[in-house]
Design a protein around this motif. Structure first.
Motif, mmCIF file in Angstrom:
data_model
loop_
_atom_site.group_PDB
_atom_site.id
_atom_site.type_symbol
_atom_site.label_atom_id
_atom_site.label_comp_id
_atom_site.label_asym_id
_atom_site.label_seq_id
_atom_site.Cartn_x
_atom_site.Cartn_y
_atom_site.Cartn_z
ATOM 1 N N ALA A 78 0.827 -1.207 0.000
ATOM 2 C CA ALA A 78 0.000 0.000 0.000
ATOM 3 C C ALA A 78 0.864 1.260 0.000
ATOM 4 O O ALA A 78 1.877 1.348 0.706
ATOM 5 C CB ALA A 78 -0.911 -0.002 1.226
ATOM 6 N N GLU A 79 0.453 2.249 -0.802
ATOM 7 C CA GLU A 79 1.139 3.539 -0.809
ATOM 8 C C GLU A 79 0.802 4.325 0.456
ATOM 9 O O GLU A 79 -0.288 4.210 1.019
ATOM 10 C CB GLU A 79 0.721 4.365 -2.036
ATOM 11 C CG GLU A 79 1.336 3.919 -3.337
ATOM 12 C CD GLU A 79 1.035 4.895 -4.466
ATOM 13 O OE1 GLU A 79 0.471 5.981 -4.192
ATOM 14 O OE2 GLU A 79 1.345 4.572 -5.619
ATOM 15 N N ARG A 80 1.746 5.130 0.878
ATOM 16 C CA ARG A 80 1.548 6.048 1.992
ATOM 17 C C ARG A 80 1.870 7.454 1.504
ATOM 18 O O ARG A 80 2.402 7.645 0.413
ATOM 19 C CB ARG A 80 2.442 5.663 3.170
ATOM 20 C CG ARG A 80 2.258 4.225 3.622
ATOM 21 C CD ARG A 80 3.144 3.882 4.801
ATOM 22 N NE ARG A 80 3.036 2.468 5.148
ATOM 23 C CZ ARG A 80 3.598 1.926 6.229
ATOM 24 N NH1 ARG A 80 4.319 2.681 7.065
ATOM 25 N NH2 ARG A 80 3.447 0.642 6.470
ATOM 26 N N SER A 81 1.536 8.443 2.321
ATOM 27 C CA SER A 81 1.825 9.815 1.922
ATOM 28 C C SER A 81 2.243 10.645 3.127
ATOM 29 O O SER A 81 1.914 10.327 4.273
ATOM 30 C CB SER A 81 0.609 10.455 1.236
ATOM 31 O OG SER A 81 -0.459 10.599 2.150
ATOM 32 N N ALA A 82 2.996 11.696 2.839
ATOM 33 C CA ALA A 82 3.416 12.638 3.878
ATOM 34 C C ALA A 82 3.432 14.029 3.274
ATOM 35 O O ALA A 82 3.698 14.195 2.071
ATOM 36 C CB ALA A 82 4.797 12.276 4.398
ATOM 37 N N GLN A 83 3.126 15.021 4.074
ATOM 38 C CA GLN A 83 3.215 16.412 3.648
ATOM 39 C C GLN A 83 4.517 16.994 4.189
ATOM 40 O O GLN A 83 4.744 16.999 5.393
ATOM 41 C CB GLN A 83 2.011 17.221 4.144
ATOM 42 C CG GLN A 83 0.704 16.859 3.445
ATOM 43 C CD GLN A 83 -0.417 17.815 3.787
ATOM 44 O OE1 GLN A 83 -0.392 18.474 4.823
ATOM 45 N NE2 GLN A 83 -1.414 17.894 2.922
ATOM 46 N N VAL A 84 5.340 17.474 3.272
ATOM 47 C CA VAL A 84 6.647 18.009 3.647
ATOM 48 C C VAL A 84 6.729 19.461 3.197
ATOM 49 O O VAL A 84 6.384 19.782 2.049
ATOM 50 C CB VAL A 84 7.796 17.204 2.999
ATOM 51 C CG1 VAL A 84 9.143 17.700 3.501
ATOM 52 C CG2 VAL A 84 7.636 15.710 3.287
ATOM 53 N N VAL A 85 7.174 20.318 4.081
ATOM 54 C CA VAL A 85 7.321 21.737 3.763
ATOM 55 C C VAL A 85 8.745 21.981 3.270
ATOM 56 O O VAL A 85 9.718 21.668 3.966
ATOM 57 C CB VAL A 85 7.033 22.616 4.991
ATOM 58 C CG1 VAL A 85 7.229 24.099 4.643
ATOM 59 C CG2 VAL A 85 5.614 22.383 5.506
ATOM 60 N N VAL A 86 8.861 22.516 2.072
ATOM 61 C CA VAL A 86 10.181 22.811 1.509
ATOM 62 C C VAL A 86 10.893 23.830 2.384
ATOM 63 O O VAL A 86 10.338 24.895 2.698
ATOM 64 C CB VAL A 86 10.075 23.341 0.067
ATOM 65 C CG1 VAL A 86 11.448 23.690 -0.485
ATOM 66 C CG2 VAL A 86 9.372 22.326 -0.821
#
Length: 344
Positions: free
Chosen positions: A329-337
């Protein structure tokens, strides 16, 4: 066609009429004459060395010889590599070719091209600096590096530009990748920050690092392109590099067992390392995951991944979709540049 062509001067016998050893000598003499004619149009190598010896510097950090560099065309400024002076508060001095030592301070840093601009406290009687070349050198171009390798002084290295355009290489000490040009050359420790120049003495780049295989060099170095130095000299301030604080690698350079840990047909770039205190760590992005989508795009090479990140403004929030080895399963994360910052 030279020996048997029609219209040949009667004063020069055809090669076919000469004994074999004689026409070989004629060919050799012609080749030597051609090389001499070509060299006549090129700047003398010894003159280039003398010019570099006068314009180049050695960078002393906290009392120790740390790297190489050169005087900029604008008096009172000098360039070296960013990683040569990792901390702004260090005591920095430059040593000129005539032996003079002048105190210096960090005026601008561009970690993304491993470049550093120094301002000198004494601008009197400085030798002429080196101009920056326009554009990137071409594959196969002859270039020269000047520096202080392994605490030896005033050494000139030859090299050849190895590929077209720029690529990216990770520097662990800076926790960041450098946009750079590959060069086939010997680049031992101590030459970091030295100038790569063309035959005309124009700087094409700042020496940054080398590729190692096992415990030895692989014969490939890299330098930050001179085009990145132009805005730094104009602004005389830091150029914050957009970063996620990760080292990318390509999937097919991983060990076979690691590749098999991901679903068949999966593609993307591997997060090989996560820098401490960086945006990826803050977002809890796991190391060794396979990034299959980055801000809606699908990079499969390290160059494509780094270029994508560098094109995003600092402060932008991007979605990273990734796979963990052994999980389908794919996962996701929000990353701030983030903007690259030196360690305190």
């Amino acid at each position: 066609t030279a020996g048997g062509s029609r219209g040949q001067s009667s004063s020069m016998p055809a090669f076919s009429s000469l004994p074999p050893r004689r026409w070989v000598l004629v060919l050799m003499a012609g080749a030597v004459g051609l090389q001499a004619a070509c060299r006549a149009d090129e700047p003398d190598a010894s003159a280039l060395y003398r010019r570099l010896r006068a314009a180049c510097i050695e960078v002393v950090v906290d009392g120790r010889l740390a790297g190489s560099g050169w005087l900029a065309a604008e008096p009172g400024y000098a360039f070296t590599a960013s990683h040569v002076v990792p901390r702004r508060q260090s005591a920095v001095a430059v040593r000129l070719g005539d032996g003079r030592r002048i105190a210096a301070a960090v005026r601008g840093r561009d970690a993304g091209h491993d470049a550093l601009l120094l301002s000198l406290t004494d601008k009197r009687d400085l030798p002429a600096g080196l101009p920056l070349a326009a554009g990137l050198p071409r594959p196969g171009d002859e270039v020269f590096l000047f520096g202080a390798p392994i605490f030896r002084h005033g050494v000139l290295f030859p090299g050849r530009v190895a590929r077209e355009g720029t690529t990216f290489e990770w520097i662990p000490d800076q926790r960041e990748a450098v946009e750079c040009v590959h060069v086939v050359a010997s680049t031992p420790k101590g030459v970091s920050g030295g100038p790569w120049v063309n035959r005309q003495g124009e700087v094409v780049g700042v020496q940054s690092g080398l590729i190692e295989q096992g415990s030895g060099p692989a014969g490939i170095g890299w330098f930050g392109p001179a085009s990145a130095l132009v805005p730094m000299l104009a602004s005389k301030r830091d150029d914050p590099t957009p970063t996620l604080g990760v080292a990318f690698e390509e999937l097919d350079e991983q060990e076979v067992d690691a590749i098999r840990g991901f679903p068949a047909g999966a593609s993307g770039v591997v997060v090989k390392l996560i820098a401490k205190g960086g945006p990826a760590e803050a977002a809890k992005l796991p190391a060794c995951c396979l990034v299959v989508a980055l801000d809606g795009e699908h990079p499969t090479t390290r160059d494509a991944a780094y270029r994508l990140v560098r094109s995003r403004p600092v402060g932008r929030k991007i979605v990273v979709r990734y796979l963990v080895a052994g999980k389908a399963a794919e996962r996701s994360a929000q990353v701030v540049v983030g903007g690259w910052r030196e360690e305190p």
